[in-house]
Design an enzyme around this catalytic site. Structure first.
Site, mmCIF file in Angstrom:
data_model
loop_
_atom_site.group_PDB
_atom_site.id
_atom_site.type_symbol
_atom_site.label_atom_id
_atom_site.label_comp_id
_atom_site.label_asym_id
_atom_site.label_seq_id
_atom_site.Cartn_x
_atom_site.Cartn_y
_atom_site.Cartn_z
ATOM 1 N N LYS A 1 0.785 -0.864 0.313
ATOM 2 C CA LYS A 1 -0.221 -0.163 -0.562
ATOM 3 C C LYS A 1 0.948 0.893 0.401
ATOM 4 C CE LYS A 1 -4.393 -1.963 1.801
ATOM 5 N NZ LYS A 1 -5.668 -1.511 3.790
ATOM 6 N N ASP B 1 -9.855 2.221 2.709
ATOM 7 C CA ASP B 1 -10.398 1.749 4.139
ATOM 8 C C ASP B 1 -11.373 2.101 5.008
ATOM 9 O OD1 ASP B 1 -9.136 -0.994 3.999
ATOM 10 O OD2 ASP B 1 -7.376 -0.173 4.275
ATOM 11 N N GLY C 1 -15.698 -7.358 11.644
ATOM 12 C CA GLY C 1 -15.339 -6.532 10.276
ATOM 13 C C GLY C 1 -15.510 -6.471 9.268
HETATM 14 P P1 NAP Z 1 -0.307 -3.904 11.587
HETATM 15 O O1 NAP Z 1 -0.267 -2.860 10.514
HETATM 16 O O2 NAP Z 1 0.941 -4.857 10.646
HETATM 17 O O3 NAP Z 1 -0.873 -3.699 13.058
HETATM 18 C C1 NAP Z 1 -0.652 -4.772 14.001
HETATM 19 C C2 NAP Z 1 -1.236 -4.176 14.677
HETATM 20 O O4 NAP Z 1 -1.513 -5.501 15.795
HETATM 21 C C3 NAP Z 1 -0.308 -3.272 15.507
HETATM 22 O O5 NAP Z 1 -1.114 -2.116 16.200
HETATM 23 C C4 NAP Z 1 0.704 -4.410 16.511
HETATM 24 O O6 NAP Z 1 1.467 -3.442 17.968
HETATM 25 C C5 NAP Z 1 -1.442 -5.081 17.326
HETATM 26 N N1 NAP Z 1 -0.372 -6.460 17.398
HETATM 27 C C6 NAP Z 1 -0.055 -7.479 17.124
HETATM 28 N N2 NAP Z 1 0.229 -8.560 17.731
HETATM 29 C C7 NAP Z 1 -0.215 -8.518 18.726
HETATM 30 C C8 NAP Z 1 0.389 -9.159 20.239
HETATM 31 N N3 NAP Z 1 0.312 -9.908 20.303
HETATM 32 N N4 NAP Z 1 -0.584 -8.397 21.459
HETATM 33 C C9 NAP Z 1 -0.734 -6.436 21.097
HETATM 34 N N5 NAP Z 1 -0.980 -5.853 19.701
HETATM 35 C C10 NAP Z 1 -0.654 -7.057 19.129
HETATM 36 O O7 NAP Z 1 -1.857 -4.391 11.129
HETATM 37 P P2 NAP Z 1 -2.717 -3.731 9.804
HETATM 38 O O8 NAP Z 1 -2.595 -3.275 8.797
HETATM 39 O O9 NAP Z 1 -2.570 -1.956 10.808
HETATM 40 O O10 NAP Z 1 -4.252 -4.631 10.167
HETATM 41 C C11 NAP Z 1 -4.833 -4.364 12.086
HETATM 42 C C12 NAP Z 1 -5.374 -6.122 11.658
HETATM 43 O O11 NAP Z 1 -7.124 -5.005 11.219
HETATM 44 C C13 NAP Z 1 -5.036 -7.211 10.644
HETATM 45 O O12 NAP Z 1 -5.827 -8.503 11.483
HETATM 46 C C14 NAP Z 1 -6.094 -7.246 10.203
HETATM 47 O O13 NAP Z 1 -6.977 -8.502 9.393
HETATM 48 C C15 NAP Z 1 -7.339 -5.806 10.190
HETATM 49 N N6 NAP Z 1 -7.979 -5.015 9.432
HETATM 50 C C16 NAP Z 1 -9.059 -5.612 8.614
HETATM 51 C C17 NAP Z 1 -10.207 -4.493 8.046
HETATM 52 C C18 NAP Z 1 -11.134 -5.330 7.461
HETATM 53 O O14 NAP Z 1 -11.481 -4.742 6.543
HETATM 54 N N7 NAP Z 1 -11.842 -5.575 8.585
HETATM 55 C C19 NAP Z 1 -9.411 -3.989 7.137
HETATM 56 C C20 NAP Z 1 -8.010 -3.306 6.906
HETATM 57 C C21 NAP Z 1 -7.152 -4.375 8.412
HETATM 58 P P3 NAP Z 1 2.437 -3.194 17.554
HETATM 59 O O15 NAP Z 1 2.724 -1.843 17.255
HETATM 60 O O16 NAP Z 1 2.325 -3.389 19.187
HETATM 61 O O17 NAP Z 1 3.378 -4.550 16.834
#
Ligand code: NAP
Length: 279
Positions: A67, A103, A241
């Site tokens: 992205k 998004d 979601g």
């Molecule tokens: P990302 O940039 O990789 O961010 C991941 C987030 O999750 C960070 O804040 C990370 O914290 C936290 N995290 C990961 N493992 C963790 C743990 N064990 N304990 C506590 N916090 C943890 O990913 P993203 O793109 O923002 O997406 C996040 C989630 O949203 C994904 O799982 C995705 O499937 C979902 N999503 C859904 C949609 C939808 O259309 N419904 C759209 C986009 C994303 P740290 O900073 O501490 O690593």
């Protein structure tokens, strides 16, 4: 003439439900066209975007980890993409690559559909997570005039950086302070990957949450996360979601194929069946 075809690029891309969604709409609307998933390895996206005008595709979606590369590659973009530094939808305009970030639309449209008037309460939100989607969610909440948006993240510095970038009403809070913070929000959004299949659950006790609070989990695999189950059991307003995924696809389809599709219960059931079948 070749039928218009759009694509999604990412790495990995096998998990993507976007082909299912867009092919459903093509068939429903009787449009001759297609939508395909293309695996593009990290480091190869830049070349893909440079050659896009000759690729034959009318446009496409861009997912992780490309992205930001798409953001750098486009000649013009919408305000959401500019604010977020990330592009998830591309198309050609006069031979030039143009981008948008849908998004924010997906997040807001899902809540508008599933929790009407969710944004007409006291303007306070709690965002869990500080990654890419948390940024989109905060931007969407600010666009709906939320005045107090607290952000908690496992890695506290990321929440602090994110809050500082937005300023105006976006406040970092410690993860350890969540028990005191949970009761202050009219909407809580899980933007972490906790609760997703093969990940640990998001373990926050919802006891302090006020009645009527909206609990929105952006995770859609599984369809019902432990957080959503807990919220339902407490009679909170639980929003999963899946709807965000479906709604974020609408503007791209309209751009590429010229018709605005509708997120129907039939589409929800179709994608839900696919998630259950592959879980
Ligand atoms: P990302 O940039 O990789 O961010 C991941 C987030 O999750 C960070 O804040 C990370 O914290 C936290 N995290 C990961 N493992 C963790 C743990 N064990 N304990 C506590 N916090 C943890 O990913 P993203 O793109 O923002 O997406 C996040 C989630 O949203 C994904 O799982 C995705 O499937 C979902 N999503 C859904 C949609 C939808 O259309 N419904 C759209 C986009 C994303 P740290 O900073 O501490 O690593």
């Amino acid at each position: 003439m070749i039928d218009p075809t759009a694509c999604i690029i990412g790495w990995p891309i096998d998990h993507s439900r976007s082909p299912l969604i867009h092919r459903h709409w093509l068939s429903e609307l009787g449009i001759a066209g297609d939508y395909v998933a293309l695996p593009v390895e990290p480091g190869h996206a830049e070349g893909f975007f440079r050659a896009f005008a000759e690729s034959g595709f009318v446009g496409g979606n861009v997912t992780a980890p490309h992205k930001e590369a798409a953001f750098r590659a486009v000649h013009a973009m919408d305000d959401n993409a500019a604010a977020l530094g990330a592009v998830n939808t591309i198309w050609l305009d006069g031979g030039q690559l143009v981008g948008a970030n849908t998004d924010v639309h997906g997040f807001l449209a899902n809540l508008d559909e599933c929790a009407p008037d969710w944004d007409k309460r006291d303007g306070s939100a709690l965002v869990l997570g500080a990654g890419g989607v948390a940024r989109a969610v905060i931007w969407g909440l600010l666009g709906r005039d939320f005045e107090s948006i607290r952000v908690a993240n496992r890695t506290a510095e990321r929440a602090e950086t994110l809050a500082a970038q937005f300023g105006r009403g976006v406040i970092p809070v410690e993860w350890a302070d969540l028990p005191e913070t949970l009761g202050q929000a009219s909407i809580i959004v899980n933007c972490t990957s906790l609760g997703m299949e093969n990940n640990p659950p998001l373990e926050i006790g919802l006891e302090p949450v006020r009645p009527g609070t909206v609990v929105n989990d952006l995770i859609y695999v599984p369809l019902e996360t432990p957080l959503i189950r807990d919220a339902k059991n407490r009679d909170l307003v639980a929003v999963g979601g899946l709807g965000m995924l479906l709604h974020q696809a609408v503007p791209g389809f309209q751009k590429w194929f010229g018709h605005r599709p509708v997120v129907t219960d039939e589409l929800r059931r179709l994608v839900a069946r696919d998630i259950l079948a592959r879980s």
